[in-house]
Design a protein around this motif. Structure first.
Motif, PDB file in Angstrom:
ATOM      1  N   PHE A  11       0.834  -1.200   0.000  1.00 23.26           N
ATOM      2  CA  PHE A  11       0.000   0.000   0.000  1.00 23.26           C
ATOM      3  C   PHE A  11       0.872   1.254   0.000  1.00 23.26           C
ATOM      4  CE2 PHE A  11      -2.095   3.008   3.154  1.00 23.26           C
ATOM      5  CZ  PHE A  11      -2.886   3.639   2.209  1.00 23.26           C
ATOM      6  N   SER A  12       0.549   2.219  -0.877  1.00 26.12           N
ATOM      7  CA  SER A  12       1.170   3.537  -0.866  1.00 26.12           C
ATOM      8  C   SER A  12       2.697   3.431  -0.938  1.00 26.12           C
ATOM      9  CB  SER A  12       0.704   4.299   0.379  1.00 26.12           C
ATOM     10  OG  SER A  12       1.085   5.652   0.329  1.00 26.12           O
ATOM     11  N   PHE A  13       3.419   4.019   0.025  1.00 29.90           N
ATOM     12  CA  PHE A  13       4.887   3.962   0.028  1.00 29.90           C
ATOM     13  C   PHE A  13       5.386   2.526  -0.037  1.00 29.90           C
ATOM     14  CE2 PHE A  13       8.744   3.473   2.640  1.00 29.90           C
ATOM     15  CZ  PHE A  13       9.625   4.288   1.947  1.00 29.90           C
ATOM     16  N   GLY A  14       4.674   1.608   0.636  1.00 28.94           N
ATOM     17  CA  GLY A  14       5.056   0.208   0.571  1.00 28.94           C
ATOM     18  C   GLY A  14       4.990  -0.347  -0.836  1.00 28.94           C
ATOM     19  N   GLY A  15       4.128   0.233  -1.677  1.00 28.09           N
ATOM     20  CA  GLY A  15       4.031  -0.193  -3.062  1.00 28.09           C
ATOM     21  C   GLY A  15       5.306   0.089  -3.833  1.00 28.09           C
ATOM     22  N   MET A  16       5.938   1.224  -3.527  1.00 25.33           N
ATOM     23  CA  MET A  16       7.211   1.519  -4.179  1.00 25.33           C
ATOM     24  C   MET A  16       8.288   0.545  -3.714  1.00 25.33           C
ATOM     25  SD  MET A  16       9.275   5.163  -4.314  1.00 25.33           S
ATOM     26  CE  MET A  16       7.949   5.940  -5.236  1.00 25.33           C
ATOM     27  N   VAL A  17       8.302   0.261  -2.416  1.00 23.48           N
ATOM     28  CA  VAL A  17       9.256  -0.718  -1.894  1.00 23.48           C
ATOM     29  C   VAL A  17       9.034  -2.073  -2.556  1.00 23.48           C
ATOM     30  CG1 VAL A  17      10.057  -1.920   0.174  1.00 23.48           C
ATOM     31  CG2 VAL A  17       9.393   0.495   0.315  1.00 23.48           C
ATOM     32  N   ALA A  18       7.766  -2.472  -2.671  1.00 29.07           N
ATOM     33  CA  ALA A  18       7.443  -3.765  -3.278  1.00 29.07           C
ATOM     34  C   ALA A  18       7.860  -3.816  -4.738  1.00 29.07           C
ATOM     35  CB  ALA A  18       5.950  -4.036  -3.150  1.00 29.07           C
ATOM     36  N   GLY A  19       7.694  -2.702  -5.454  1.00 23.31           N
ATOM     37  CA  GLY A  19       8.115  -2.663  -6.849  1.00 23.31           C
ATOM     38  C   GLY A  19       9.615  -2.863  -6.998  1.00 23.31           C
ATOM     39  N   PHE A  20      10.378  -2.167  -6.141  1.00 24.23           N
ATOM     40  CA  PHE A  20      11.832  -2.356  -6.149  1.00 24.23           C
ATOM     41  C   PHE A  20      12.190  -3.794  -5.800  1.00 24.23           C
ATOM     42  CE2 PHE A  20      12.295   2.386  -5.187  1.00 24.23           C
ATOM     43  CZ  PHE A  20      12.775   2.690  -6.441  1.00 24.23           C
ATOM     44  N   LEU A  21      11.514  -4.344  -4.799  1.00 20.22           N
ATOM     45  CA  LEU A  21      11.827  -5.701  -4.363  1.00 20.22           C
ATOM     46  C   LEU A  21      11.550  -6.711  -5.477  1.00 20.22           C
ATOM     47  CD1 LEU A  21      11.138  -7.165  -0.865  1.00 20.22           C
ATOM     48  CD2 LEU A  21      10.692  -8.539  -2.882  1.00 20.22           C
ATOM     49  N   ALA A  22      10.393  -6.550  -6.141  1.00 18.39           N
ATOM     50  CA  ALA A  22      10.041  -7.481  -7.218  1.00 18.39           C
ATOM     51  C   ALA A  22      11.027  -7.390  -8.386  1.00 18.39           C
ATOM     52  CB  ALA A  22       8.621  -7.198  -7.699  1.00 18.39           C
ATOM     53  N   ALA A  23      11.527  -6.187  -8.643  1.00 15.07           N
ATOM     54  CA  ALA A  23      12.489  -6.017  -9.733  1.00 15.07           C
ATOM     55  C   ALA A  23      13.844  -6.621  -9.381  1.00 15.07           C
ATOM     56  CB  ALA A  23      12.642  -4.533 -10.060  1.00 15.07           C
ATOM     57  N   GLN A  24      14.249  -6.468  -8.114  1.00 20.83           N
ATOM     58  CA  GLN A  24      15.568  -6.946  -7.702  1.00 20.83           C
ATOM     59  C   GLN A  24      15.581  -8.435  -7.358  1.00 20.83           C
ATOM     60  OE1 GLN A  24      17.217  -4.407  -4.582  1.00 20.83           O
ATOM     61  NE2 GLN A  24      16.272  -2.613  -5.512  1.00 20.83           N
ATOM     62  N   PHE A  25      14.443  -8.939  -6.878  1.00 17.82           N
ATOM     63  CA  PHE A  25      14.371 -10.332  -6.434  1.00 17.82           C
ATOM     64  C   PHE A  25      13.121 -10.989  -7.037  1.00 17.82           C
ATOM     65  CE2 PHE A  25      16.198  -7.683  -3.047  1.00 17.82           C
ATOM     66  CZ  PHE A  25      17.476  -8.228  -2.958  1.00 17.82           C
ATOM     67  N   PRO A  26      13.075 -11.131  -8.350  1.00 18.65           N
ATOM     68  CA  PRO A  26      11.850 -11.594  -9.014  1.00 18.65           C
ATOM     69  C   PRO A  26      11.400 -12.986  -8.580  1.00 18.65           C
ATOM     70  CG  PRO A  26      13.713 -11.582 -10.540  1.00 18.65           C
ATOM     71  CD  PRO A  26      14.157 -10.850  -9.321  1.00 18.65           C
ATOM     72  N   ALA A  27      12.318 -13.838  -8.165  1.00 17.85           N
ATOM     73  CA  ALA A  27      11.921 -15.182  -7.746  1.00 17.85           C
ATOM     74  C   ALA A  27      11.121 -15.162  -6.444  1.00 17.85           C
ATOM     75  CB  ALA A  27      13.156 -16.063  -7.578  1.00 17.85           C
ATOM     76  N   ARG A  28      11.192 -14.070  -5.712  1.00 17.13           N
ATOM     77  CA  ARG A  28      10.490 -13.977  -4.434  1.00 17.13           C
ATOM     78  C   ARG A  28       8.999 -13.744  -4.619  1.00 17.13           C
ATOM     79  NH1 ARG A  28      11.339 -16.028  -0.045  1.00 17.13           N
ATOM     80  NH2 ARG A  28      13.492 -15.286  -0.021  1.00 17.13           N
ATOM     81  N   VAL A  29       8.605 -13.089  -5.717  1.00 13.99           N
ATOM     82  CA  VAL A  29       7.236 -12.587  -5.852  1.00 13.99           C
ATOM     83  C   VAL A  29       6.472 -13.391  -6.893  1.00 13.99           C
ATOM     84  CG1 VAL A  29       5.814 -10.574  -6.333  1.00 13.99           C
ATOM     85  CG2 VAL A  29       8.039 -10.292  -5.203  1.00 13.99           C
ATOM     86  N   LEU A  30       5.468 -14.123  -6.428  1.00 17.92           N
ATOM     87  CA  LEU A  30       4.612 -14.854  -7.348  1.00 17.92           C
ATOM     88  C   LEU A  30       3.569 -13.927  -7.946  1.00 17.92           C
ATOM     89  CD1 LEU A  30       4.023 -17.678  -8.488  1.00 17.92           C
ATOM     90  CD2 LEU A  30       2.378 -17.984  -6.627  1.00 17.92           C
ATOM     91  N   ARG A  31       2.906 -13.156  -7.080  1.00 20.97           N
ATOM     92  CA  ARG A  31       1.951 -12.147  -7.523  1.00 20.97           C
ATOM     93  C   ARG A  31       2.215 -10.853  -6.766  1.00 20.97           C
ATOM     94  NH1 ARG A  31      -4.114 -14.383  -7.369  1.00 20.97           N
ATOM     95  NH2 ARG A  31      -3.413 -15.326  -5.394  1.00 20.97           N
ATOM     96  N   LEU A  32       2.037  -9.735  -7.452  1.00 24.49           N
ATOM     97  CA  LEU A  32       2.253  -8.422  -6.863  1.00 24.49           C
ATOM     98  C   LEU A  32       0.959  -7.620  -6.955  1.00 24.49           C
ATOM     99  CD1 LEU A  32       4.189  -6.248  -5.700  1.00 24.49           C
ATOM    100  CD2 LEU A  32       4.730  -5.622  -8.071  1.00 24.49           C
ATOM    101  N   VAL A  33       0.454  -7.175  -5.806  1.00 22.30           N
ATOM    102  CA  VAL A  33      -0.753  -6.354  -5.751  1.00 22.30           C
ATOM    103  C   VAL A  33      -0.371  -5.000  -5.170  1.00 22.30           C
ATOM    104  CG1 VAL A  33      -3.089  -6.100  -4.815  1.00 22.30           C
ATOM    105  CG2 VAL A  33      -2.226  -8.371  -5.425  1.00 22.30           C
ATOM    106  N   LEU A  34      -0.523  -3.931  -5.945  1.00 21.29           N
ATOM    107  CA  LEU A  34      -0.176  -2.585  -5.506  1.00 21.29           C
ATOM    108  C   LEU A  34      -1.461  -1.796  -5.277  1.00 21.29           C
ATOM    109  CD1 LEU A  34       2.756  -1.764  -7.948  1.00 21.29           C
ATOM    110  CD2 LEU A  34       2.865  -2.773  -5.660  1.00 21.29           C
ATOM    111  N   VAL A  35      -1.554  -1.162  -4.114  1.00 16.81           N
ATOM    112  CA  VAL A  35      -2.735  -0.389  -3.739  1.00 16.81           C
ATOM    113  C   VAL A  35      -2.321   1.059  -3.518  1.00 16.81           C
ATOM    114  CG1 VAL A  35      -4.662  -0.200  -2.121  1.00 16.81           C
ATOM    115  CG2 VAL A  35      -3.635  -2.436  -2.564  1.00 16.81           C
ATOM    116  N   GLY A  36      -2.768   1.954  -4.393  1.00 19.69           N
ATOM    117  CA  GLY A  36      -2.441   3.368  -4.236  1.00 19.69           C
ATOM    118  C   GLY A  36      -0.956   3.644  -4.236  1.00 19.69           C
ATOM    119  N   ALA A  37      -0.208   2.959  -5.098  1.00 17.02           N
ATOM    120  CA  ALA A  37       1.253   3.088  -5.085  1.00 17.02           C
ATOM    121  C   ALA A  37       1.705   4.351  -5.819  1.00 17.02           C
ATOM    122  CB  ALA A  37       1.884   1.868  -5.731  1.00 17.02           C
ATOM    123  N   PRO A  38       2.759   5.014  -5.332  1.00 10.14           N
ATOM    124  CA  PRO A  38       3.324   6.165  -6.040  1.00 10.14           C
ATOM    125  C   PRO A  38       4.321   5.717  -7.094  1.00 10.14           C
ATOM    126  CG  PRO A  38       4.498   5.832  -3.996  1.00 10.14           C
ATOM    127  CD  PRO A  38       3.419   4.767  -4.044  1.00 10.14           C
TER     128      PRO A  38
END
Length: 238
Positions: free
Chosen positions: A123-150
């Motif tokens: 959610f929000s700021f966490g969405g940006m963190v999650a985006g970076f994480l998914a890009a850097q560690f793609p094997a970690r993320v099966l599905r990514l749900v972003l809510v109100g992400a900047p």
């Protein structure tokens, strides 16, 4: 380790904390705090990955107050983090912005989940963190749900100017700014401002808006939306 709780917390939050397992993983000069809920074995869905929840700015894992129990009832194993530098978690050692957080978050997930992939909801700021994480560690993320992400290149007509606080050392000054920022971002009724971080006045990290959620005081995410339910999270229910 089971979580501690305080009797001055709202009943819903007390129930969540007492039913959670509190885990800590290394972060900066301290630890990163995670709250974990596992479903009843009869309800557990072995074929579904864990759900990892990353909160927004000016908050903690309690941003997910109204989402955790429905996910657990649906058979999901839920990990709700206090992001590095937020809530009870120590700041990261390499910076204070979103791009400094994926490494300690992934290090924590490596300890907690091993090589298992997760459904990552942010959610929000966490969405940006999650985006970076998914890009850097793609094997970690099966599905990514972003809510109100900047940071998605979508212009907003209702931008909110937040007051900086990280340069302040006085807890009272920090608390006042956290209340102001939280009210500007999320609380749509003035009487809700009193709830911003009220139960954790000793914390030097970001305020915790759980009592605002309890009172239904969050800004609405969209027309007709329930003020405490984050759109998109229910997509993870099987």
């Amino acid at each position: 380790m089971t979580s501690d709780f305080s009797s001055d917390l709202p009943p819903d939050l007390q129930r969540l904390q007492t039913s959670a397992t509190r885990l800590e993983t290394p972060c900066g000069a301290g630890t990163m705090v995670w709250h974990v809920w596992r479903p009843n074995p009869a309800q557990a869905l072995a074929e579904h990955p864990p759900v990892v929840l990353l909160h927004g700015g000016s908050g903690s894992w309690t941003h997910w107050l109204r989402n955790i129990e429905p996910l657990v009832r649906a058979g999901r194993e839920v990990y709700a983090a206090d992001l590095p530098g937020f809530g009870d978690s120590a700041p990261p050692s390499t910076g204070t912005d979103a791009d400094a957080l994926p490494a300690p978050v992934e290090a924590g997930l490596q300890i907690l989940l091993g090589e298992r992939a997760c459904d990552l909801v942010a959610f929000s700021f966490g969405g940006m963190v999650a985006g970076f994480l998914a890009a850097q560690f793609p094997a970690r993320v099966l599905r990514l749900v972003l809510v109100g992400a900047p940071g998605l290149g979508v212009a907003s007509r209702n931008t909110v100017t937040l007051t900086p606080w990280r340069h302040l050392s006085d807890p009272a000054e920090r608390q006042a700014i956290h209340r102001h920022n939280l009210a500007a971002l999320m609380l749509y009724r003035p009487e809700g401002h009193q709830y911003a971080g009220a139960a954790y006045p000793h914390r030097q990290h970001l305020a915790r808006p759980h009592e605002g959620a309890q009172a239904g005081l969050y800004r609405r995410a969209g027309a007709g939306a329930d003020p405490g339910v984050l759109p998109g999270v229910c997509d993870l229910r099987p």
